[in-house]
Each structure stands twice: as structure tokens, then as C-alpha cells.
Design an enzyme around this catalytic site. Structure first.
Site, PDB file in Angstrom:
ATOM      1  N   UNK A  47     -30.274 -72.456  -2.518  1.00 50.51           N
ATOM      2  CA  UNK A  47     -29.013 -71.749  -2.295  1.00 50.51           C
ATOM      3  C   UNK A  47     -29.290 -70.421  -1.585  1.00 50.51           C
ATOM      4  O   UNK A  47     -30.390 -69.867  -1.682  1.00 50.51           O
ATOM      5  CB  UNK A  47     -28.337 -71.500  -3.642  1.00 50.51           C
ATOM      6  N   GLY A  48     -28.298 -69.917  -0.889  1.00 52.49           N
ATOM      7  CA  GLY A  48     -28.444 -68.630  -0.223  1.00 52.49           C
ATOM      8  C   GLY A  48     -28.680 -67.478  -1.182  1.00 52.49           C
ATOM      9  O   GLY A  48     -29.188 -66.429  -0.788  1.00 52.49           O
TER      10      GLY A  48
END
Length: 201
Positions: A47-48
């Protein structure tokens, strides 16, 4: 009630559930964590916000673990396919890629599973029924319908990676936080919970 929640409907607390840790072995009964404050998050290693969120999960476990906090992470691939590693690959992904730099979680990390839909882990079905929406964003929904990979879709579904559930020492869910509410900002709520002392005698 959404069908996925039916299996968990009879439960009164998270102590009714168990899960297998990422390292393997026998399933861990959450009943073994009775009288602890629990912070439960669905996690993803691609995930970012993986770097921020995983490192922030280590902090409360380090600082508040001795006072009775237990942080639990549950990898899930539902949100944007951002946990597509196999169970045996996740720890190396965290150590060498994101967050990288030799990172090791100091909290309990469980096997990959589902948090929404018919195949949802019964713990998450229970948490979603107990707390249908994040307290900081009651309208939180999956932003892009094309990213919904589960069925049935329910209004109380976990909307993205790193949603958080704070559970009291009696095993009853107290508060749900959206992905935008950083783990570090939950610490005042955790401190307040732990300062009350055990209520599960």
C-alpha cells in the site's frame, strides 16, 4: 444484517475467535488476550501508506505493550490487490521492500485472509457488525467500485487497508477508525483505555 455477519452474530466479544499467526503453529485464541486492550488493523505490504502505517503500529506496541496493549495485524488482499504476497513472503517483503531497512513487526501478525464478503474472517464480520462505520468518517466507502473484489458488498465493509478497531479489555469493540486516521493519533484513546485498568475480572 449482512450475510457475512451471521456466523459471528452470536459472539459477545472478540474472545470467541481465533487466528493463526503468520509464523505458523496452532491458531491463537483471542481469549488468551483477555484483559488486554487490543488494536486490530487490516494490513497490506504494498500500500502507499505501508511504511508509515507499519512503523506506526510498532510504536504503540513498544511503548504501551508493557501496560497491557496488544497490536494485531491481519494481512488482506481486498484493497487494490496490495497484499498479493504469499504468507511465507510477507515478512521478507516487510523486511527488505516496504518498510524495508530490516524492518520487523513487533506486534502479532496473522495469516492472510479476507475482511469482507462471504469469506470474511469471522473476527472481522463481528467487528464490522459491532462498529458499522469508522468514528472519524461515517461515510467511508471504497472509492473505486472496480476495486471491489468480494461479494456480497455490505455498508459496513472495511473500505481500505489499515482500518483500525480498538477493543477494550473485556473484548468488546469500542471504536473504529478509517484508513486516514493514523495509528499514532489513536494513542490518546489507547492511553485513556489503559488508564482505566482491567474491567474483565
Amino acid at each position: 444484517m449482512c450475510a457475512a455477519g451471521l456466523a459471528a452474530a452470536a459472539a459477545q466479544s472478540v474472545y470467541a475467535f481465533s487466528a493463526r499467526q503468520l509464523a505458523g503453529g496452532e491458531p491463537v485464541s483471542l481469549g488468551s488476550l483477555r484483559c488486554k486492550g487490543l488494536l486490530i488493523e487490516n494490513v497490506a505490504s504494498l500500500u502507499g501508506t505501508t511504511v508509515r502505517d507499519y512503523t506506526q503500529m510498532n510504536e504503540p506496541q513498544r511503548r504501551l505493550g508493557p501496560r497491557g496493549l496488544v497490536v494485531l495485524g491481519f494481512p488482506c488482499n481486498h484493497s487494490g490487490h496490495q497484499e498479493n504476497a504469499k504468507n511465507e513472503e510477507i515478512l521478507n517483503s516487510l523486511k527488505y521492500v516496504r518498510p524495508g531497512g530490516g524492518f520487523e513487526p513487533n506486534f502479532m501478525l496473522f495469516e492472510k485472509g479476507e475482511v469482507n464478503g462471504a469469506g470474511a474472517h469471522t473476527l472481522f464480520a463481528f467487528l464490522r457488525e459491532a462498529l458499522p462505520a469508522p468514528s472519524d468518517d461515517a461515510t467511508a466507502l471504497m472509492i473505486d467500485p472496480k476495486l471491489i473484489t468480494w461479494s456480497p458488498v455490505c455498508r459496513n465493509d472495511v473500505a481500505w487497508n489499515f482500518e483500525k478497531f480498538l477493543v477494550g479489555p473485556d473484548g468488546v469493540p469500542l471504536r473504529r477508525y478509517s484508513r486516514r486516521f493514523q495509528t499514532i493519533d489513536i494513542e490518546p484513546d489507547i492511553e485513556a483505555l489503559l488508564s482505566q485498568g482491567p474491567s474483565c475480572a
